[in-house]
Design a protein around this motif. Structure first.
Motif, PDB file in Angstrom:
ATOM      1  N   ASP A 287       0.915  -1.181  -0.055  1.00 46.57           N
ATOM      2  CA  ASP A 287       0.112   0.104  -0.132  1.00 46.57           C
ATOM      3  C   ASP A 287       1.019   1.252   0.086  1.00 46.57           C
ATOM      4  OD1 ASP A 287      -2.502   1.119  -0.123  1.00 46.57           O
ATOM      5  OD2 ASP A 287      -2.540   1.498   1.911  1.00 46.57           O
ATOM      6  N   GLU A 288       1.947   1.318  -0.685  1.00 49.64           N
ATOM      7  CA  GLU A 288       2.978   2.568  -0.781  1.00 49.64           C
ATOM      8  C   GLU A 288       2.942   3.033  -1.978  1.00 49.64           C
ATOM      9  OE1 GLU A 288       6.906   1.392   0.592  1.00 49.64           O
ATOM     10  OE2 GLU A 288       6.121   0.439   2.311  1.00 49.64           O
ATOM     11  N   PHE A 289       2.343   2.169  -3.088  1.00 45.62           N
ATOM     12  CA  PHE A 289       2.453   2.656  -4.526  1.00 45.62           C
ATOM     13  C   PHE A 289       1.019   2.923  -5.082  1.00 45.62           C
ATOM     14  CE2 PHE A 289       5.833  -0.228  -3.729  1.00 45.62           C
ATOM     15  CZ  PHE A 289       7.110   0.561  -4.086  1.00 45.62           C
ATOM     16  N   THR A 290       0.917   4.007  -5.910  1.00 47.58           N
ATOM     17  CA  THR A 290      -0.283   4.414  -6.736  1.00 47.58           C
ATOM     18  C   THR A 290      -0.456   3.354  -7.684  1.00 47.58           C
ATOM     19  OG1 THR A 290       0.799   5.695  -8.466  1.00 47.58           O
ATOM     20  CG2 THR A 290       0.249   6.832  -6.306  1.00 47.58           C
ATOM     21  N   ALA A 291      -1.905   3.357  -8.187  1.00 48.49           N
ATOM     22  CA  ALA A 291      -2.386   2.199  -9.273  1.00 48.49           C
ATOM     23  C   ALA A 291      -1.474   2.664 -10.491  1.00 48.49           C
ATOM     24  CB  ALA A 291      -3.486   2.669  -9.484  1.00 48.49           C
ATOM     25  N   GLU A 292      -1.111   3.708 -10.783  1.00 44.35           N
ATOM     26  CA  GLU A 292      -0.541   4.188 -11.897  1.00 44.35           C
ATOM     27  C   GLU A 292       1.035   3.502 -11.777  1.00 44.35           C
ATOM     28  OE1 GLU A 292       1.248   7.881 -14.476  1.00 44.35           O
ATOM     29  OE2 GLU A 292       0.102   8.355 -12.764  1.00 44.35           O
ATOM     30  N   GLU A 293       1.582   3.815 -10.627  1.00 46.74           N
ATOM     31  CA  GLU A 293       2.882   3.068 -10.523  1.00 46.74           C
ATOM     32  C   GLU A 293       3.044   1.804 -10.419  1.00 46.74           C
ATOM     33  OE1 GLU A 293       4.805   6.918  -7.540  1.00 46.74           O
ATOM     34  OE2 GLU A 293       3.609   4.998  -6.657  1.00 46.74           O
ATOM     35  N   LEU A 294       2.035   1.224  -9.845  1.00 53.64           N
ATOM     36  CA  LEU A 294       1.908  -0.237 -10.064  1.00 53.64           C
ATOM     37  C   LEU A 294       1.980  -0.729 -11.564  1.00 53.64           C
ATOM     38  CD1 LEU A 294      -0.318  -1.040  -6.888  1.00 53.64           C
ATOM     39  CD2 LEU A 294       2.118  -1.839  -7.093  1.00 53.64           C
ATOM     40  N   LYS A 295       1.179  -0.258 -12.422  1.00 55.38           N
ATOM     41  CA  LYS A 295       0.976  -0.413 -13.694  1.00 55.38           C
ATOM     42  C   LYS A 295       2.243  -0.199 -14.603  1.00 55.38           C
ATOM     43  CE  LYS A 295      -1.422   0.749 -17.864  1.00 55.38           C
ATOM     44  NZ  LYS A 295      -2.527   1.664 -18.368  1.00 55.38           N
ATOM     45  N   TRP A 296       2.671   0.929 -14.102  1.00 57.38           N
ATOM     46  CA  TRP A 296       4.404   0.873 -14.748  1.00 57.38           C
ATOM     47  C   TRP A 296       5.250  -0.040 -14.394  1.00 57.38           C
ATOM     48  CZ3 TRP A 296       9.381   2.472 -13.289  1.00 57.38           C
ATOM     49  CH2 TRP A 296      10.022   3.065 -13.997  1.00 57.38           C
ATOM     50  N   ILE A 297       5.410  -0.346 -13.062  1.00 56.15           N
ATOM     51  CA  ILE A 297       6.392  -1.228 -12.567  1.00 56.15           C
ATOM     52  C   ILE A 297       5.761  -2.792 -13.274  1.00 56.15           C
ATOM     53  CG2 ILE A 297       6.963  -2.883 -10.754  1.00 56.15           C
ATOM     54  CD1 ILE A 297       6.811  -0.193  -9.068  1.00 56.15           C
ATOM     55  N   GLY A 298       4.544  -3.140 -13.303  1.00 53.38           N
ATOM     56  CA  GLY A 298       4.138  -4.354 -13.883  1.00 53.38           C
ATOM     57  C   GLY A 298       4.260  -4.732 -15.401  1.00 53.38           C
ATOM     58  N   GLN A 299       4.403  -3.489 -16.089  1.00 54.23           N
ATOM     59  CA  GLN A 299       4.427  -3.568 -17.362  1.00 54.23           C
ATOM     60  C   GLN A 299       6.189  -4.013 -17.763  1.00 54.23           C
ATOM     61  OE1 GLN A 299       2.943   0.127 -18.800  1.00 54.23           O
ATOM     62  NE2 GLN A 299       0.918  -0.697 -19.382  1.00 54.23           N
ATOM     63  N   GLY A 300       6.890  -3.933 -16.607  1.00 57.48           N
ATOM     64  CA  GLY A 300       8.303  -4.338 -16.818  1.00 57.48           C
ATOM     65  C   GLY A 300       9.365  -3.044 -16.831  1.00 57.48           C
ATOM     66  N   TRP A 301       8.749  -1.572 -16.718  1.00 58.07           N
ATOM     67  CA  TRP A 301       9.436  -0.669 -16.928  1.00 58.07           C
ATOM     68  C   TRP A 301      10.412  -0.600 -15.624  1.00 58.07           C
ATOM     69  CZ3 TRP A 301       9.783   2.608 -21.090  1.00 58.07           C
ATOM     70  CH2 TRP A 301       8.705   2.380 -21.913  1.00 58.07           C
TER      71      TRP A 301
END
Length: 357
Positions: A287-301
């Motif tokens: 619960d430390e990351f925003t939804a946008e940040e999680l999406k960015w990380i999840g895409q492998g960036w």
């Protein structure tokens, strides 16, 4: 391109086999034959910038990123193919119409569908952010060719292919802190600069090497974590904080939230290091990351440590290490004043180390 030896401008036919037709000397890299479009003069120019004109040494990973930034920005899925497919579809259609070859309309349809598919894939981000030459390929191809021609790595570039994490001698004084750095290029870079020895810091590869050093650390001696801004780096930091509860664990790595707001920080995607569903679940549970940040990380960036300008990285770590050294020295002085480090019986003939109580 310009010959790096005689500085004459060369057409493609004048440099067959990477040999200048004017001076007859060989060079290492031709922009027409490598995916990063490298040439020897560009490698030398970028290396001089990275090393601050020889003031510091850098590692191959840092050079790879500096040479890849522009191509990462430009790289796209199937470059040039969409336009070619559209043009091919038009030519084949005309052939089918005027040449009365109706079956060629099927070929035209396939080419048109291919072009549209490429355009859609690009819109969806396919290929975006993926380096045209991986870090491993850069070492095995571009740097290998350079070494074959010149007999060594580019000036100012050190070899990190061995074990760059320095071994601490058995009689070494206790460290002030432990610095965890999984990246071999950054470890080699810091060791070459002498930062661990200069500040009394033990440089190690991962969590498994930290526990062996804990008994030698001061009670509040911190563990510093250098990590990439990606799923693996964020989880490494949390793992160490969970394992070393009660001891300071300092995030010395790249801040994900900060780096995403810097226009000059070029992130990239590594398909071989895309986080798993389990890893993403652990990050979401924090619960430390925003939804946008999680999406960015999840895409492998990701943004790597090797992308931080070397001189800037050294300056930040030097400043942090000096702060830690002052704090640890103060703690050791206080411990000595109350007898914490006084051997039993050593003060029998002198004043009581605890003030005569």
């Amino acid at each position: 391109m310009i010959c790096p030896n005689c500085e004459r401008s060369l057409l493609r036919k004048e440099r067959t086999g990477n040999i200048c037709s004017h001076c007859k000397r060989r060079y290492a890299l031709d922009p027409k034959t490598n995916s990063l479009r490298l040439n020897d003069l560009r490698v030398r120019r970028i290396t001089a910038t990275l090393t601050d004109n020889g003031r510091v040494q850098v590692a191959p990973g840092q050079l790879w990123y500096a040479l890849s930034r522009k191509r990462i920005r430009e790289h796209e899925f199937a470059p040039g193919c969409a336009g070619g497919a559209f043009a091919g579809a038009g030519i084949v259609s005309l052939w089918a119409i005027f040449g009365e070859a109706s079956f060629m309309l099927y070929v035209s349809g396939i080419l048109l569908a291919t072009a549209i598919g490429i355009r859609i894939a690009r819109r969806l981000g396919a290929g975006r952010g993926i380096p045209p030459m991986t870090r491993g390929d850069f070492r095995s191809s571009a740097l290998a060719e350079w070494q074959e021609v010149y007999g060594s790595l580019p000036p100012g570039v050190i070899d990190d292919s061995g074990r760059p994490w320095p071994r601490r001698p058995a009689d070494a004084p206790p460290p002030n802190a432990v610095l965890v750095c999984p990246d071999p290029s950054i470890a080699a870079f810091l060791a070459a600069d002498g930062l661990p020895d200069r500040h009394g810091i033990a440089l190690v590869q991962g969590p498994e090497h930290v526990r062996a050093l804990l008994p030698a650390l001061p009670p509040r001696g911190p563990v510093l974590v250098l990590h990439d801004a990606d799923a693996h780096g964020e989880l490494l930091l949390r793992q160490l904080r969970a394992d070393l509860s009660g001891r300071p664990v300092v995030d010395a790595g790249v801040s994900l939230r900060t780096i995403r707001g810097l226009p000059k920080a070029v992130a990239y995607r590594d398909p071989t290091r895309k986080p798993t569903a389990e890893e993403m679940g652990r990050l979401a549970a924090l619960d430390e990351f925003t939804a946008e940040e999680l999406k960015w990380i999840g895409q492998g960036w990701r943004f790597p440590l090797v992308g931080v300008p070397p001189v800037r990285l050294l300056a930040v770590l030097d400043r942090l290490a000096r702060q830690i050294g002052r704090r640890v020295d103060a703690e050791r002085r206080r411990a000595a004043e109350v007898g914490f480090m006084t051997w039993p019986g050593a003060a029998k003939d002198g004043p009581d180390p605890v003030g005569g109580r």
